[in-house]
Design an enzyme around this catalytic site. Structure first.
Site, PDB file in Angstrom:
ATOM      1  N   ARG A  43       0.843  -1.200   0.000  1.00 32.23           N
ATOM      2  CA  ARG A  43       0.000   0.000   0.000  1.00 32.23           C
ATOM      3  C   ARG A  43       0.879   1.250   0.000  1.00 32.23           C
ATOM      4  O   ARG A  43       1.927   1.299   0.654  1.00 32.23           O
ATOM      5  CB  ARG A  43      -0.857  -0.015   1.262  1.00 32.23           C
ATOM      6  CG  ARG A  43      -1.915   1.096   1.375  1.00 32.23           C
ATOM      7  CD  ARG A  43      -3.037   0.907   0.437  1.00 32.23           C
ATOM      8  NE  ARG A  43      -4.212   1.697   0.791  1.00 32.23           N
ATOM      9  CZ  ARG A  43      -5.222   1.909  -0.070  1.00 32.23           C
ATOM     10  NH1 ARG A  43      -5.189   1.399  -1.286  1.00 32.23           N
ATOM     11  NH2 ARG A  43      -6.266   2.606   0.299  1.00 32.23           N
TER      12      ARG A  43
ATOM     13  N   THR B 248      -8.776   0.616  -9.997  1.00 36.21           N
ATOM     14  CA  THR B 248      -8.304  -0.669  -9.472  1.00 36.21           C
ATOM     15  C   THR B 248      -8.541  -1.888 -10.379  1.00 36.21           C
ATOM     16  O   THR B 248      -9.409  -1.894 -11.225  1.00 36.21           O
ATOM     17  CB  THR B 248      -8.916  -0.887  -8.072  1.00 36.21           C
ATOM     18  OG1 THR B 248      -8.603   0.217  -7.267  1.00 36.21           O
ATOM     19  CG2 THR B 248      -8.440  -2.136  -7.399  1.00 36.21           C
TER      20      THR B 248
ATOM     21  N   GLU C  45      -5.948   3.975  -7.493  1.00 37.36           N
ATOM     22  CA  GLU C  45      -7.145   4.624  -6.937  1.00 37.36           C
ATOM     23  C   GLU C  45      -8.108   5.022  -8.041  1.00 37.36           C
ATOM     24  O   GLU C  45      -8.742   4.160  -8.586  1.00 37.36           O
ATOM     25  CB  GLU C  45      -6.770   5.812  -6.039  1.00 37.36           C
ATOM     26  CG  GLU C  45      -7.652   5.898  -4.775  1.00 37.36           C
ATOM     27  CD  GLU C  45      -9.126   6.114  -5.015  1.00 37.36           C
ATOM     28  OE1 GLU C  45      -9.931   5.260  -4.607  1.00 37.36           O
ATOM     29  OE2 GLU C  45      -9.495   7.145  -5.585  1.00 37.36           O
TER      30      GLU C  45
ATOM     31  N   ASP D 286      -7.818   8.343  -0.141  1.00 31.59           N
ATOM     32  CA  ASP D 286      -8.526   7.343   0.680  1.00 31.59           C
ATOM     33  C   ASP D 286      -8.424   7.677   2.172  1.00 31.59           C
ATOM     34  O   ASP D 286      -9.053   7.025   3.002  1.00 31.59           O
ATOM     35  CB  ASP D 286      -7.972   5.931   0.426  1.00 31.59           C
ATOM     36  CG  ASP D 286      -8.644   5.269  -0.774  1.00 31.59           C
ATOM     37  OD1 ASP D 286      -9.508   5.904  -1.406  1.00 31.59           O
ATOM     38  OD2 ASP D 286      -8.306   4.108  -1.068  1.00 31.59           O
TER      39      ASP D 286
ATOM     40  N   SER E 273      -8.208   1.119   3.105  1.00 30.13           N
ATOM     41  CA  SER E 273      -8.600   0.597   1.800  1.00 30.13           C
ATOM     42  C   SER E 273      -9.878  -0.225   1.914  1.00 30.13           C
ATOM     43  O   SER E 273     -10.286  -0.614   3.008  1.00 30.13           O
ATOM     44  CB  SER E 273      -7.472  -0.278   1.267  1.00 30.13           C
ATOM     45  OG  SER E 273      -7.873  -0.966   0.111  1.00 30.13           O
ATOM     46  N   SER E 274     -10.478  -0.495   0.758  1.00 29.12           N
ATOM     47  CA  SER E 274     -11.598  -1.447   0.683  1.00 29.12           C
ATOM     48  C   SER E 274     -11.175  -2.698  -0.071  1.00 29.12           C
ATOM     49  O   SER E 274     -11.979  -3.617  -0.248  1.00 29.12           O
ATOM     50  CB  SER E 274     -12.765  -0.819  -0.080  1.00 29.12           C
ATOM     51  OG  SER E 274     -13.123   0.398   0.495  1.00 29.12           O
TER      52      SER E 274
ATOM     53  N   GLY F 212     -13.690  -1.423  -7.510  1.00 33.31           N
ATOM     54  CA  GLY F 212     -15.014  -0.824  -7.299  1.00 33.31           C
ATOM     55  C   GLY F 212     -15.133   0.055  -6.078  1.00 33.31           C
ATOM     56  O   GLY F 212     -16.245   0.297  -5.609  1.00 33.31           O
ATOM     57  N   GLY F 213     -14.010   0.527  -5.531  1.00 35.38           N
ATOM     58  CA  GLY F 213     -14.081   1.390  -4.353  1.00 35.38           C
ATOM     59  C   GLY F 213     -14.702   0.647  -3.187  1.00 35.38           C
ATOM     60  O   GLY F 213     -14.532  -0.570  -3.042  1.00 35.38           O
TER      61      GLY F 213
HETATM   62  N1  GLU Z   1      -8.607   3.110  -3.529  1.00 37.07           N
HETATM   63  C1  GLU Z   1      -9.536   2.084  -3.240  1.00 37.07           C
HETATM   64  C2  GLU Z   1      -9.039   1.218  -2.115  1.00 37.07           C
HETATM   65  O1  GLU Z   1      -7.885   1.092  -1.917  1.00 37.07           O
HETATM   66  C3  GLU Z   1      -9.838   1.224  -4.400  1.00 37.07           C
HETATM   67  C4  GLU Z   1     -10.482   1.976  -5.486  1.00 37.07           C
HETATM   68  C5  GLU Z   1     -11.328   1.141  -6.394  1.00 37.07           C
HETATM   69  O2  GLU Z   1     -11.227  -0.020  -6.488  1.00 37.07           O
HETATM   70  O3  GLU Z   1     -12.184   1.664  -7.065  1.00 37.07           O
HETATM   71  O4  GLU Z   1      -9.803   0.636  -1.434  1.00 37.07           O
END
Ligand code: GLU
Length: 611
Positions: free
Chosen positions: A128, A421, A441, A468, A493-494, A516-517
């Protein structure tokens, strides 16, 4: 030096959940008051743009398989396996190709979480991005102390975290790689030199991006003189990346973190319109981490994912664990789940999980885990208590729980948009497995495009991963948000790269994940329910309609995915619904007696190669 906290995946004892790695807490502040729930803004966020549905057949292979967001990357991964490489080698080679063919989503200017399973050893490799040493909690505040508009923060030097991908891949490769490091770069070097056809999705994202043309280097490379995006099928060569990859192949990741490439990154960040404060020492000092995976029992499986700084695995295990403990669980079958009652249970459980995420989850080097262990959040007794909060209809915005009566000293973080992502899954002929989610991101990250000091055409994007972090470091009362910006910290993060094992035999059953955030959590949970819960093939599970909720007053349903009766039923239960594309990009491999079944999301351009 690499700090290791690797572990063997042990058979589960009577205790339901395996211990997560205990990183030392550096924040010992405690207060008695539980923060009140904030009314988070109405959900407006939209994951990365949709580019239409493709037809994906689902795949079956007998020996090995690679699932990636682009066919060229999947095929290169398979060619590495065929040449005697293992799952990790294939993942590295495929990732380098993704940097060229899907530059909007991941690459050497970003970071990744990689779960590696090899011969009974499971390691959660954390690559990360980190906040540069000169960063302060006020990073995203203007002179009056107000948060910057979100997109202004994104398209600035401030959003760029120290990239972690390459050092992490190299550390993982030194531990578990089979082929020589430099061999893994050859397919990407060739592709960068000879070119590849621009895909429909890359073209669409270039065409529609409102900011990318503002970066002169990106404009010159990806657009025609009249400002239109290079067309679908255009043969795109990337001489700068051919040179950069050649150097890193020869000299190792250090070639990126020192010298001309590092210099060009630092210059681009510090000369951006809203400059960041990155130094060459930030790059030189970046450390990948080997963490202990966070594993939990679900049905007859052990589901392993990433611990904080990702919130993904915790939220998925909370969600699935709460759903198992409601009265008359609708997750029993696909038919009962896709009803107003089933979706109500799901959305209510999601809101409870996202309430905990907003309060507790951040980089474990900087915040304490509740009740001294992240496992307290997925303890069955705690989840039972959380499940008891699900009533007949929409409950309003959920409050965070108090595992073991823990009283947090932090303020809630309102949800912010997350985008971009790529997810990659590999299973090799020896049964080794990889799940890696890799990100810059947003689509095209910070929109800062660098040529690594080569002076050649092409290059790579720098991430905007620091968005984030919470833009506002504290609430109105001055109470800090756990996920506030701090020097050296990794943003929450997600991302949810997931490996599933049989229990107690510890044989690899599945590898999956998605971009997908924050909706990554929902996309991954839905696919686990569909494949392992309802015995659908991965492709069918991936194609089930997506839904998402982030503990706001509104819930999201995938456009055209849900019947009028289901929507009316949910509205009657008090839900405010918004229809969205919900463009997941799930890749999944599932080990079955019939072979390795593969699935790739028709909502993006994923593919599964193998033999
Ligand atoms: N930045 C997001 C994260 O680290 C991921 C973004 C995405 O997948 O759209 O969780």
């Amino acid at each position: 030096m690499l700090r290791t906290a690797r572990c063997l995946l042990l058979p589960l004892s009577a205790v339901v959940f395996l211990a997560a790695c205990g990183s030392e807490s550096t924040d010992t502040a405690k207060a008695d008051k539980q923060p009140a729930a904030v009314q988070t803004p109405k959900v407006e966020q939209q994951p990365e743009m949709a580019s239409g549905l493709l037809t994906r057949p689902g795949w079956t292979y007998s020996k090995q398989a690679v699932a990636a967001a682009n066919p060229l990357a999947a095929e290169v991964g398979q060619s590495i396996l065929a040449a005697g490489g293992n799952a990790l080698d294939a993942a590295i080679a495929a990732q380098l190709v993704l940097n060229l063919v899907e530059p909007q989503s991941s690459g050497i200017g970003g970071g990744a979480f990689l779960l590696s399973w090899k011969e009974g050893e499971l390691i959660a490799w954390d690559g990360r991005e980190t906040a540069p040493a000169a960063t302060t909690p006020n990073l995203f505040l203007d002179e009056e102390g107000k948060p910057l508009p979100f997109m202004a923060g994104v398209t600035s030097g401030k959003s760029v975290g120290v990239p972690g991908l390459l050092k992490m891949l190299q550390a993982a490769h030194k531990t578990h790689g089979q082929l020589a490091w430099q061999d893994l770069f050859q397919p990407a070097i060739l592709l960068a030199k000879e070119g590849f056809a621009i895909s429909p999705r890359l073209h669409l994202l270039l065409d529609k991006d409102p900011k990318l043309r503002n970066n002169p280097a990106a404009r010159a490379y990806y657009y025609q003189p009249d400002g239109s995006a290079l067309p679908v099928g255009h043969l795109l060569k990337n001489p700068a990346m051919a040179a950069i990859f050649t150097q890193i192949a020869k000299e190792g990741a250090d070639a990126f973190y020192h010298g001309a490439i590092a210099k060009s990154i630092v210059a681009a960040v510090n000369q951006a319109k809203l400059p960041g404060k990155m130094e060459r020492s930030d790059l030189a000092n970046y450390l990948p981490l080997a963490r202990e995976a966070l594993c939990g029992n679900w049905q007859e499986y052990q589901v392993c994912g990433f611990p904080p700084p990702s919130s993904g695995q915790l939220a998925i295990m909370q969600l699935l664990g709460i759903l198992d403990q409601v009265e008359n669980p609708a997750t029993a079958s696909e038919e009962s789940f896709y009803t107003a009652e089933g979706l109500h249970q799901y959305l209510a459980a999601s809101n409870l999980a996202f309430a905990d995420r907003a309060l507790y989850v951040a980089d474990p080097e900087f915040v304490e885990a509740p009740a001294n262990s992240w496992l307290s959040l997925i303890n069955p007794a705690y989840l039972q208590e959380r499940a008891s909060k699900i009533g007949e209809g929409f409950q309003g915005v959920a409050q965070a729980g108090k595992p073991e009566n823990f009283k947090s000293s932090y303020a809630l973080q309102p949800e912010q948009p997350e985008y971009g992502t790529s997810h990659l899954s590999v299973i090799d002929a020896q049964g080794n497995g990889i799940a890696m989610t890799s990100s810059i991101e947003q689509a095209f990250g910070s929109r800062i495009f660098v040529d690594g000091g080569t002076g050649l055409a092409g290059g790579f994007f720098l991430n905007n991963q620091l968005t984030d972090f919470a833009f506002k470091p504290e609430d109105e009362q001055g109470k800090p948000v756990a996920n506030r910006v701090e020097a050296g910290k990794r943003p929450r993060s997600s991302m949810s790269p997931t490996l599933v094992f049989s229990n107690p035999a510890n044989e690899l059953v599945a590898s999956l994940g998605s971009p997908g955030g924050a909706a990554i959590i929902h996309f991954t949970a839905k696919t686990l329910l569909g494949s392992l819960g309802w015995q659908l093939a991965p492709q069918e599970a991936i194609e089930l309609p997506n839904m998402a909720s982030f503990n706001s007053t509104a819930s999201l349903l995938e456009t055209k995915g849900f019947s009028a009766a289901m929507k009316a039923g949910l509205e009657a239960k008090g839900y405010q619904l918004q229809e969205r594309d919900l463009t997941s990009g799930i890749q999944m491999l599932l080990v079955t007696p019939q072979g390795i079944l593969g699935g790739a999301d028709p909502r993006r351009e994923g593919w599964v190669a193998g033999e």
